[in-house]
Design a protein around this motif. Sequence first.
Motif, short mmCIF file in Angstrom:
data_model
loop_
_atom_site.label_atom_id
_atom_site.label_comp_id
_atom_site.label_asym_id
_atom_site.label_seq_id
_atom_site.Cartn_x
_atom_site.Cartn_y
_atom_site.Cartn_z
N GLU A 288 -37.63 -27.62 -9.22
CA GLU A 288 -37.89 -26.14 -8.54
C GLU A 288 -38.57 -25.15 -9.08
O GLU A 288 -38.50 -24.08 -9.38
N ASN A 357 -29.38 -30.43 -3.34
CA ASN A 357 -29.04 -28.25 -3.38
C ASN A 357 -27.72 -28.29 -3.06
O ASN A 357 -26.58 -27.61 -3.70
N SER A 360 -24.54 -29.97 -4.79
CA SER A 360 -24.39 -29.65 -5.93
C SER A 360 -23.83 -28.31 -5.50
O SER A 360 -22.89 -28.30 -6.77
N GLU A 361 -24.06 -27.57 -4.71
CA GLU A 361 -23.85 -26.21 -4.70
C GLU A 361 -22.40 -26.31 -4.17
O GLU A 361 -21.38 -25.95 -3.85
N GLU A 364 -20.10 -26.90 -6.48
CA GLU A 364 -19.47 -25.94 -7.43
C GLU A 364 -18.98 -24.63 -6.91
O GLU A 364 -17.53 -23.77 -7.82
N GLU A 367 -15.67 -26.29 -7.60
CA GLU A 367 -15.15 -25.76 -8.89
C GLU A 367 -14.88 -24.44 -8.94
O GLU A 367 -13.59 -24.44 -9.41
N LYS B 7 -21.09 -17.69 -17.24
CA LYS B 7 -20.76 -17.70 -15.43
C LYS B 7 -19.29 -16.19 -15.77
O LYS B 7 -19.57 -16.20 -14.80
N SER B 27 -35.70 -17.42 -11.00
CA SER B 27 -34.65 -17.77 -9.51
C SER B 27 -33.38 -18.17 -10.06
O SER B 27 -32.97 -17.70 -11.02
N ARG B 28 -32.93 -18.25 -8.92
CA ARG B 28 -31.45 -18.82 -8.21
C ARG B 28 -31.97 -20.49 -9.56
O ARG B 28 -30.47 -20.11 -10.68
N GLN B 29 -32.57 -21.08 -9.92
CA GLN B 29 -31.94 -22.01 -9.85
C GLN B 29 -32.86 -21.99 -11.46
O GLN B 29 -31.55 -22.26 -12.70
N LYS B 36 -25.34 -23.74 -16.51
CA LYS B 36 -25.21 -25.57 -16.67
C LYS B 36 -25.18 -26.41 -18.22
O LYS B 36 -24.95 -27.24 -18.10
#
Lengths: 368, 64
Positions: A288, A357, A360-361, A364, A367, B7, B27-29, B36
Amino acid sequence: MKKKSLLKLIAYILIIVFMVLAFGFLSVGSDEANEGYVKYKQTVRVIDGSVSEPESFTPFSVKADGNYILRFSLLPEGVSKDDVGSVAVDDLGFITTVLVTDSSGAVRYSSVQGAIYLDTVVYLEEGDYYAGFIVHTGREEFLEYASENFLSRKEAEMIADASSFDSFPDNTEQVMEYEFSYESEADNSRIVAGIVALILGIVLMLVLIVREILIMSGADVHDKYDERQKLEQGKGFKLGFFTLLIELGIVMCIDCSGLIPNSSAYVFYGGALFISITVYAVYCIWHESYFAINRTGKGTIIMLAVICLMNLLICIGNGLSGLIIINGVPTFRILNVYCVIAFLIVFIAMILKKISNGISESSEDEEE
Amino acid sequence: MKNLKLKAARAALDMSQQDLADKVGVSRQTINAIEKGDYNPTINLCRSICKVLGKTLDELFWEE
């Protein structure tokens, strides 16, 4: 900031002027092109079954080893190349052997045709050659000549069976126009490549000029990468660099071993470069850090798609013309193939990352 | 190691990762990687995040 941008603007304009001057100087100052052209008329006259002036040979010389584009035109007087293939033009009642021989008499290229307009690419070493046209009005005479000089008996019989020798009666004549030309593929390609490179260079400079003007007017055009992205880009550069080092080591061993003679440097070293660039791009995409945070990426994707498509069209054109691999040896045109493959890999990486992505989104969200 | 405090603080303000990223300027990532535990942010980024979420460095980034 404005003074810095102004200096950059002046520098870009000077670079454009330099490129144009350099191209012009190189074009004018270059050696005489390695090419030649011969055109003459020959009257094919058969008297009592024998052809008057059955053959003619033209000497020519090539100045350097390389691939040469040979053009042959065997057309009845008044017929244009667009008419080749029509029944009336094909059924002349005789056939012509086109030969290219070197100074020792060895045949370097041969073809047997009725009326034809054709291009072919032949590898020739520096030296003297002859281009010849031999007219055959009789089947047995053709079989004897061809099987003795450049074909097996079986191949000659196949051609003779497919040809017509009946409709050319004695004491008639047909005026043929024979043309032969040759040019170095490298010369031709260099000029084309030079023009393309010049245009691309000017376009790039114009884009940079526009960018500097926008910066001077206060627009924010810089790509912004956050600290994590810069870190990942650094790792990607390192990975690409070491990939290139390893590849160059392997490629130099192959090149020095002579395993693939007459191979172009572009084939191996160009391939190594494309692989390392692709490794860097795929690494950044997967982590990314390829697209800036202030960019949607659409412009980049469109640009990549356009470049990929352009190269794909060039590859198709070259492939259909048989110019990518000549006499079993890849030419510099293989670079376009590498470009297409590299860009396709980049697109696949983008798609796979998007899917990853998405997965994984959604996990999430579950969760939470 | 996952940063659950970050979080939770973000969720308490009903903020998505993208919202927090936009406010912090990353960035969001990157926010995702921090949560994480895949990325250790610099002190400047930690301070920016704390300012946006209204928390202290200890509350968000201290290991207990």
